[in-house]
Design a protein around this motif. Structure first.
Motif, short mmCIF file in Angstrom:
data_model
loop_
_atom_site.label_atom_id
_atom_site.label_comp_id
_atom_site.label_asym_id
_atom_site.label_seq_id
_atom_site.Cartn_x
_atom_site.Cartn_y
_atom_site.Cartn_z
N PRO A 20 0.84 -1.20 0.00
CA PRO A 20 0.00 0.00 0.00
C PRO A 20 0.88 1.25 0.00
O PRO A 20 2.03 1.22 0.44
CB PRO A 20 -0.79 -0.12 1.31
N VAL A 21 0.35 2.34 -0.51
CA VAL A 21 1.07 3.61 -0.52
C VAL A 21 0.51 4.48 0.59
O VAL A 21 -0.68 4.80 0.61
CB VAL A 21 0.92 4.33 -1.88
N ASP A 22 1.37 4.83 1.52
CA ASP A 22 0.94 5.64 2.67
C ASP A 22 2.07 6.61 3.02
O ASP A 22 3.06 6.22 3.64
CB ASP A 22 0.61 4.74 3.86
N ASP A 23 1.93 7.85 2.59
CA ASP A 23 2.96 8.86 2.84
C ASP A 23 2.32 10.24 2.78
O ASP A 23 1.08 10.35 2.76
CB ASP A 23 4.11 8.72 1.84
N ALA A 24 3.11 11.27 2.74
CA ALA A 24 2.58 12.64 2.74
C ALA A 24 1.76 12.93 1.49
O ALA A 24 0.87 13.79 1.50
CB ALA A 24 3.73 13.65 2.87
N PHE A 25 2.05 12.23 0.40
CA PHE A 25 1.33 12.47 -0.86
C PHE A 25 0.00 11.73 -0.91
O PHE A 25 -1.03 12.31 -1.28
CB PHE A 25 2.20 12.03 -2.04
N ALA A 26 0.02 10.47 -0.58
CA ALA A 26 -1.20 9.65 -0.73
C ALA A 26 -1.36 8.72 0.47
O ALA A 26 -0.39 8.14 0.95
CB ALA A 26 -1.14 8.83 -2.01
N GLN A 27 -2.58 8.60 0.93
CA GLN A 27 -2.92 7.65 1.98
C GLN A 27 -3.92 6.65 1.40
O GLN A 27 -4.89 7.04 0.77
CB GLN A 27 -3.52 8.35 3.20
N GLY A 28 -3.65 5.37 1.62
CA GLY A 28 -4.53 4.35 1.08
C GLY A 28 -4.37 4.14 -0.41
O GLY A 28 -5.27 3.61 -1.07
N GLY A 29 -3.22 4.55 -0.97
CA GLY A 29 -2.97 4.34 -2.38
C GLY A 29 -2.68 2.88 -2.69
O GLY A 29 -2.20 2.13 -1.83
N LYS A 30 -2.98 2.47 -3.91
CA LYS A 30 -2.71 1.08 -4.33
C LYS A 30 -2.26 1.09 -5.78
O LYS A 30 -2.67 1.95 -6.57
CB LYS A 30 -3.95 0.20 -4.16
N VAL A 31 -1.42 0.15 -6.14
CA VAL A 31 -0.89 0.06 -7.50
C VAL A 31 -1.58 -1.09 -8.22
O VAL A 31 -1.58 -2.23 -7.75
CB VAL A 31 0.63 -0.15 -7.49
N GLU A 82 -2.46 -3.65 -11.60
CA GLU A 82 -1.67 -4.57 -12.42
C GLU A 82 -1.00 -3.85 -13.60
O GLU A 82 0.08 -4.23 -14.04
CB GLU A 82 -2.58 -5.69 -12.95
N ASN A 83 -1.63 -2.77 -14.10
CA ASN A 83 -1.07 -2.04 -15.23
C ASN A 83 -0.05 -0.97 -14.81
O ASN A 83 0.46 -0.23 -15.65
CB ASN A 83 -2.18 -1.38 -16.05
N GLY A 84 0.24 -0.87 -13.50
CA GLY A 84 1.23 0.09 -13.02
C GLY A 84 0.66 1.42 -12.58
O GLY A 84 1.40 2.30 -12.13
N ARG A 85 -0.64 1.57 -12.67
CA ARG A 85 -1.29 2.82 -12.26
C ARG A 85 -1.44 2.88 -10.74
O ARG A 85 -2.02 1.98 -10.14
CB ARG A 85 -2.67 2.91 -12.91
N MET A 86 -0.89 3.93 -10.11
CA MET A 86 -1.10 4.11 -8.67
C MET A 86 -2.40 4.88 -8.47
O MET A 86 -2.55 6.01 -8.94
CB MET A 86 0.07 4.86 -8.04
N VAL A 87 -3.33 4.24 -7.80
CA VAL A 87 -4.67 4.81 -7.61
C VAL A 87 -4.76 5.50 -6.26
O VAL A 87 -4.43 4.91 -5.23
CB VAL A 87 -5.75 3.71 -7.72
N HIS A 88 -5.19 6.75 -6.27
CA HIS A 88 -5.33 7.54 -5.05
C HIS A 88 -6.37 8.63 -5.31
O HIS A 88 -6.72 8.91 -6.46
CB HIS A 88 -3.98 8.18 -4.68
N ASP A 89 -6.84 9.25 -4.26
CA ASP A 89 -7.82 10.32 -4.40
C ASP A 89 -7.17 11.56 -5.00
O ASP A 89 -5.99 11.85 -4.77
CB ASP A 89 -8.42 10.69 -3.05
N LEU A 90 -7.97 12.31 -5.77
CA LEU A 90 -7.58 13.63 -6.24
C LEU A 90 -8.58 14.64 -5.70
O LEU A 90 -9.62 14.26 -5.14
CB LEU A 90 -7.51 13.69 -7.77
N TYR A 91 -8.29 15.92 -5.91
CA TYR A 91 -9.10 16.97 -5.28
C TYR A 91 -9.41 18.06 -6.30
O TYR A 91 -8.53 18.50 -7.06
CB TYR A 91 -8.35 17.57 -4.08
N LEU A 92 -10.66 18.46 -6.30
CA LEU A 92 -11.11 19.56 -7.17
C LEU A 92 -11.00 20.85 -6.36
O LEU A 92 -11.59 20.96 -5.28
CB LEU A 92 -12.54 19.32 -7.62
N PHE A 93 -10.24 21.81 -6.88
CA PHE A 93 -10.02 23.07 -6.19
C PHE A 93 -10.48 24.25 -7.02
O PHE A 93 -10.51 24.18 -8.25
CB PHE A 93 -8.52 23.28 -5.88
#
Length: 397
Positions: free
Chosen positions: A334-345, A347-358
């Motif tokens: 799992p990806v858990d750092d200052a950039f992304a929490q609960g991220g996952k990679v 099979e195609n190499g895409r790291m999936v995480h939330d984005l934000y509309l500002f």
């Protein structure tokens, strides 16, 4: 006798390659450090990677972590030449950042050939984990599909149902225009036209006049870096916003907003994968980055930190820097750092995480330096990015 052996090895081209392969882990940061994307990534991404190496402890598997950097000048041939030298001669194990989609695609193809890992952060085209995916390629911070879902989807739903695109004339621009057009049309909107603009243009007047005459409600800026800021500045001179049209910065980061200033950027709607003032963890990272660089990080800088750190975690977990073993761990951890929490990679190499509309604040709404955004919505990762099965990646079929 020993000198004869070394001389023979040198003649066979082994003298340089053998010591390089025996060294510790070496990471390459390859991006635009002097051109249109120098603030977008540039030396600030290099510093973010350095922070990740320091935070990891400076060594892995009992050996020192090294970093090399180079400026690819947004030229795919130059980038591929640098990457080939890094892999063949300098013993580089992983290359990251890779601003500019044409560069990223070229280096990713070479990395597949060399069985080396590349983690794209600064380039946008969704092809990286779509039809151009490879067993060793990863995409980290965002892509054109996620930007289209976030910014394009929000503006159509808010009534911006007719679009005209100012599109960067290379792989990134084409991909961003296509992905956004698909979202616009899927939500009942229309695309009235587009114009392709060379990278690093200085005069946008003829292109802006075409957008103005189209009467489209939304002028979609399918470009980035200085090209975006120059588009917005010149659009003001033509009175495009005052005339009732709205500009959509389809790939804008904190760096471009800072370059424009709030007076010019206020009201712009954009999507980012990171904002330094969103929570305590991002603020702590932002303050550290500010102390080192004199500016707050964008999603490119924070994404480079995350990609570098996660690669090192994967090497440690694998117990080797062998690419196949590290790829397996990158897709498991799992990806858990200052950039992304609960991220996952995927099979195609895409790291999936939330984005934000500002939305960019008005000058009167900003309370402190770099206080530029107000959050409109969270774009969940599983909505922002397609599944591996639906990405078009042949590895998933």
């Amino acid at each position: 006798m020993k000198s004869i052996v070394w001389a023979a090895a040198a003649m066979g081209g082994l003298l340089i390659a053998a010591p390089a392969s025996a060294q510790g882990v070496k990471i390459g940061i390859l991006n635009d450090q002097s051109g249109v994307y120098a603030d977008y990534g540039g030396k600030y991404s290099v510093e973010a990677a350095r922070m990740a190496i320091e935070d990891f402890g400076g060594s892995v598997l009992g050996q020192k972590i090294e970093m090399v950097t180079a400026d690819h000048q947004n030229k795919p041939d130059l980038a591929a030449s640098i990457a080939r030298r890094w892999y063949d001669v300098e013993g580089v194990d992983m290359i990251t950042e890779l601003t500019t989609s044409s560069v990223a695609l070229a280096v990713q193809d070479l990395s597949r050939e060399k069985k080396k890992i590349d983690i794209v952060v600064g380039a946008a085209t969704s092809r990286i984990t779509g039809d151009a995916c490879t067993p060793y390629g990863f995409h980290w911070a965002f892509d054109t599909h996620a930007l289209a879902v976030g910014t394009g989807g929000a503006l159509v739903k808010a009534g911006g149902d007719s679009w005209f695109f100012l599109t960067a004339d290379y792989a990134f621009g084409y991909s961003l225009e296509k992905d956004t057009s698909d979202i616009v049309q899927a939500n009942g909107g229309k695309v009235l036209g587009s114009v392709r603009i060379p990278l690093n243009s200085s005069d946008f007047s003829s292109f802006l006049l075409q957008a103005q005459s189209s009467k489209a409600k939304i002028v979609g800026l399918a470009n980035a870096g200085l090209d975006t800021t120059n588009s917005i500045k010149q659009a003001a001179e033509f009175g495009i916003v005052n005339g009732g049209q709205k500009l959509a910065g389809l790939l804008m980061t904190l760096s471009e907003v800072h370059g424009l200033g709030l007076q010019a950027a206020q009201g712009l709607v954009l999507t980012e994968g990171f904002y330094w003032d969103r929570d305590d963890r991002s603020r702590a990272f932002g303050e550290r980055f500010m102390q080192r660089t004199g500016r707050m990080p964008s999603m490119i800088h924070a994404g480079t930190y995350s990609a570098t750190l996660q690669y090192l975690k994967a090497v440690k977990a694998a117990g080797t820097k062998d690419s196949d073993a590290v790829v397996k761990k990158l897709k498991e951890l799992p990806v858990d750092d200052a950039f992304a929490q609960g991220g996952k990679v995927l099979e195609n190499g895409r790291m999936v995480h939330d984005l934000y509309l500002f939305e960019v604040k008005k000058p009167s709404e900003s309370r402190k330096p770099w206080d530029y955004y107000k959050q409109l919505a969270v774009v969940p990762g599983d909505q922002a990015f397609p599944s591996a099965k639906n990405s078009g990646c042949p590895l998933t079929k």
